[in-house]
Scaffold this motif. Structure first.
Motif, PDB file in Angstrom:
ATOM      1  N   PHE A 154      -2.388 -22.963   2.001  1.00  0.00           N
ATOM      2  CA  PHE A 154      -3.166 -22.059   1.148  1.00  0.00           C
ATOM      3  C   PHE A 154      -2.251 -21.135   0.348  1.00  0.00           C
ATOM      4  O   PHE A 154      -1.076 -20.977   0.647  1.00  0.00           O
ATOM      5  N   LEU A 155      -2.880 -20.531  -0.650  1.00  0.00           N
ATOM      6  CA  LEU A 155      -2.158 -19.575  -1.478  1.00  0.00           C
ATOM      7  C   LEU A 155      -2.782 -18.194  -1.296  1.00  0.00           C
ATOM      8  O   LEU A 155      -3.994 -18.045  -1.461  1.00  0.00           O
ATOM      9  N   TYR A 156      -1.950 -17.210  -0.927  1.00  0.00           N
ATOM     10  CA  TYR A 156      -2.407 -15.830  -1.069  1.00  0.00           C
ATOM     11  C   TYR A 156      -1.953 -15.423  -2.462  1.00  0.00           C
ATOM     12  O   TYR A 156      -0.755 -15.264  -2.709  1.00  0.00           O
ATOM     13  N   ALA A 157      -2.905 -15.321  -3.379  1.00  0.00           N
ATOM     14  CA  ALA A 157      -2.569 -15.309  -4.806  1.00  0.00           C
ATOM     15  C   ALA A 157      -1.849 -14.056  -5.313  1.00  0.00           C
ATOM     16  O   ALA A 157      -0.947 -14.169  -6.134  1.00  0.00           O
ATOM     17  N   PRO A 158      -2.195 -12.835  -4.862  1.00  0.00           N
ATOM     18  CA  PRO A 158      -1.476 -11.681  -5.413  1.00  0.00           C
ATOM     19  C   PRO A 158       0.027 -11.782  -5.118  1.00  0.00           C
ATOM     20  O   PRO A 158       0.417 -12.213  -4.042  1.00  0.00           O
ATOM     21  N   ASP A 159       0.821 -11.400  -6.092  1.00  0.00           N
ATOM     22  CA  ASP A 159       2.258 -11.645  -5.999  1.00  0.00           C
ATOM     23  C   ASP A 159       3.070 -10.440  -6.489  1.00  0.00           C
ATOM     24  O   ASP A 159       3.898 -10.564  -7.404  1.00  0.00           O
TER      25      ASP A 159
END
Lengths: 465, 266
Positions: free
Chosen positions: A132-137
């Motif tokens: 999965f991607l935890y989108a905030p970067d």
């Protein structure tokens, strides 16, 4: 407000809640807890540092401090840039660094549940290993998730995916009086009354202490390709930003930087950047599942840039190439910091067609006041980072110069209908500029919200408003 | 002058899986890229071209799909490219690979300088470059970390000898292998990539080479037999120092010394 000075009775009480190792009092308070990343805004020593390990401890500490009028400043890993986590009024610094467990990666509901002290890089890695991607970067990967939520941190992928707020589904909060509440949860939608969860996000610990957070995850795209696009001048570079954003394929990142900052980063990292001969650059990235898909996505941007004033469009499509660009990009702040004696920063956000007018004004300011101002930022969402560097300006002349430049930059942002902070927050350092930007009515509303949550004003007093 | 750069298409990942039954690498569905060390070789050629008049030719050996790596070299600025491809070349070890490349380079002819990357990220032997030079009977130096001077007769460079740095000058024709960081490789240009779509890629098969005896090539020309391919296991040990700063520093220093990461000057 007069707060209670902490005495031995208070220490004894805290010691009955947390083990001795998790308690620092008076002269034993470590210097790390007196400041954040911007030591320029001063050092403020708390009387006590408590490293909490669970919600019940925090509830007891808050109930006690509420009863005794002891101010409490929550703190993650102290990577903030506005003095948000420093104890202006002494009292307790409540460190959440030890509450660092990822409780669950819920693969059915695409939600991560974690404690506030989990580091951004830890959550991102854990999510990625589950596909999965935890989108905030946000750029600062060693910031805590709690800190990210409390400042509504943004980062480079905000252009496509949005900011931290867009990924917070719910949270557990300890209120000022020690009561524990749950806001939202894993649920995806919520029209159930005022969104207290959304009030908490970006509140910098002034409304409650976050002790657990539910974060939305996305399916992870397999690949990202970046374009590094050089220009001979900043104007031609930035005028393409709205045009790129209007193309059918949404970029994942759209950053801009100037030659000088690239050179600072090369020097700081002792690594060469793949191109450094041109005045200004855009870095535009696209995500997808195959190289072929992404090549189709970026074609319009590449062709548009070549039709306009771009010198060329360079393609970064392997891990090594991505590292050569993004390691440098990630080091811009530290590189500028290490290039000067001291500095101040602004993190304004303006409309994307106003980036050039704003930066052009900043360049004139730098000329007028004979001061070095370095800029870079998230062009795709108009969030700019401008750093006024002291270099060898005399100590007695510096405050006047830096304050004038900061004031003028914030005034200009306001004139362009921009705002004080895009992602770093307000803390105590940017309070004055926020109040000028928002005006009396809005600040008064904020004060009333604050007093509804924290009538005794013990939660991170002196911040934001 | 004419520079030949040897390049190779490698898997774009460190995590190539091995088929448990056959012991063969599973390459299906994995993106490919130019061997990262070859990017330094090509960049070295480009930097030389910026200084003196030079023509850059790239050569690779592989299946027909390895045309992609030649296209990438074109997007990086190479002038011409050759693909050595023939079913008889398949299964080559260091000896057969270097022999085939040397034959290909002889077929192209007229070279002054041959540049290779120090090693590939899939084969990892670091022997193909020097072996090509041995087949061609030309001088060669490996692990070049810096180019000091270049003219139409010779090249002067720094060579990393691990404990020492040697500065050497070699007359053409000769071969060097370059280490990473000799130059920062440029990124492929979208402009050149578009032009590359229609640019000729020259194909060399066994028919085009001087040595036509297929016993020298591929599996039959390879004395090395691979017994088994398996994934390496990696172990991470974590040791935490949780005393005060001073003692933590002391413990960390002791550990680094023990692991020979730091050396006390005598």
């Amino acid at each position: 407000m007069n707060y209670k000075m902490i005495d031995q009775n208070d220490i004894d009480y805290f010691a009955s809640i947390v083990p001795a190792d998790d308690l620092q009092a008076f002269s034993a308070v470590h210097d790390d807890y007196t400041h954040d990343e911007m030591t320029e805004y001063g050092r403020f020593a708390p009387e006590v540092v408590i490293k909490a390990t669970d919600t019940q401890q925090i509830s007891k500490i808050m109930a006690y401090c509420y009863k005794h009028d002891i101010p409490v400043t929550p703190r993650g890993s102290g990577t903030g840039l506005c003095g948000g986590c420093v104890a202006l009024n002494k009292g307790v610094v409540l460190s959440l660094e030890k509450m660092n467990k990822i409780i669950e990666i819920d693969k059915e509901n695409l939600v991560a549940v974690c404690e506030p002290g989990v580091l951004l890089m830890e959550l991102a890695a854990e999510a990625a290993s589950a596909g999965f991607l935890y989108a905030p970067d946000p750029g600062e990967k060693s910031a805590t998730i709690g800190g990210n939520v409390m400042t509504n941190a943004g980062g480079m992928r905000a252009v496509r995916y949005g900011v931290t707020r867009d990924y917070v589904r719910g949270m557990e909060i300890v209120l000022a009086n020690g009561e524990i509440i749950e806001l939202g949860g894993k649920i995806a939608k919520n029209s159930s009354g005022y969104s207290l969860k959304d009030l908490m996000i970006g509140s910098e610990g002034t409304l409650g202490i976050i002790t657990k957070v539910y974060l939305k995850l996305l399916a992870k795209p397999m690949k990202m390709i970046s374009l590094l696009i050089p220009f001979n001048d900043l104007r031609s570079c930035l005028q393409l930003v709205p045009k790129i954003m209007a193309l059918p394929n949404q970029p994942t990142t759209l950053e801009f930087c100037e030659k000088e900052v690239i050179l600072d980063a090369s020097k700081y990292l002792n690594k060469q950047f793949p191109s450094k001969d041109y005045a200004a650059y855009l870095i535009v990235s696209y995500s997808g599942n195959t190289k072929e898909d992404i090549e189709k996505m970026y074609q319009d941007t590449a062709n548009l840039c070549l039709d306009k004033d771009a010198i060329d469009v360079y393609i970064s499509d392997t891990d090594e190439r991505q590292e050569s660009i993004w390691n440098a990009r990630g080091a811009f702040l530290e590189a500028i910091k290490s290039s000067t004696t001291t500095m101040d920063e602004c993190d304004v956000v303006v409309d994307i067609d106003k980036i050039y007018p704003f930066l052009s004004y900043v360049k004139d300011l730098a000329d007028q006041y004979q001061v070095r101002i370095r800029n870079f930022g998230h062009a795709g969402d108009g969030n700019l980072h401008c750093y006024v560097c002291k270099d060898d300006i005399a100590d007695d002349a510096w405050p006047q110069i830096v304050n004038t430049c900061m004031q003028k930059m914030y005034d200009k942002a306001k004139e362009l209908n921009g705002l004080t902070s895009g992602e770093h927050g307000i803390g105590h350092a940017k309070k004055r500029y926020l109040s000028e930007a928002l005006g009396e009515t809005q600040i008064e509303l904020m004060k009333r919200i604050k007093s509804a949550f924290d009538p005794r004003n013990i939660l991170n007093p002196g911040k934001i408003i | 002058m004419k520079i030949i750069v040897c390049i190779k298409q490698v898997p774009d990942t460190q995590k190539v899986k091995v088929d448990d039954k056959t012991g063969v690498l599973i390459r299906d569905g994995i993106d490919t890229k130019m061997n990262p060390f070859d990017l330094y070789a090509l960049e070295t050629a480009m930097k030389i071209k910026e200084q003196i008049n030079a023509e850059i030719t790239v050569i690779t050996m592989g299946p027909p799909s390895a045309k992609e790596v030649i296209k990438e070299a074109y997007a990086l600025g190479a002038d011409s490219g050759y693909l050595l491809t023939d079913r008889k070349f398949a299964g080559a070890d260091v000896l057969a690979t270097s022999f085939t490349l040397a034959q290909g380079i002889t077929a192209i002819g007229g070279y002054d300088l041959i540049i290779c990357g120090k090693q590939t990220t899939d084969g990892d032997t670091a022997q193909v470059g020097p072996a090509i030079a041995e087949h061609l009977a030309i001088p060669h130096v490996s692990w070049v970390v810096k180019i000091k001077d270049v003219c139409d007769k010779s090249i002067t460079f720094m060579e990393d000898m691990l404990d020492d740095i040697a500065i050497a000058k070699m007359n053409y024709p000769c071969l060097i292998t370059v280490d990473k960081d000799v130059f920062q490789p440029r990124l492929p240009s979208y402009r050149l990539k578009q032009q590359a779509e229609t640019k000729t890629i020259n194909i060399l098969t066994l028919e085009d080479l001087a040595q036509k005896d297929s016993e020298h090539y591929g599996l039959s020309g390879s004395p090395t037999q691979v017994e088994k391919i398996f994934e390496p296991t990696s172990e991470h040990e974590v040791e935490r120092f949780e005393q005060d700063d001073k003692n933590n520093a002391k413990l960390l220093y002791q550990k680094l010394k023990e692991l020979k990461y730091v050396k006390e000057l005598s």
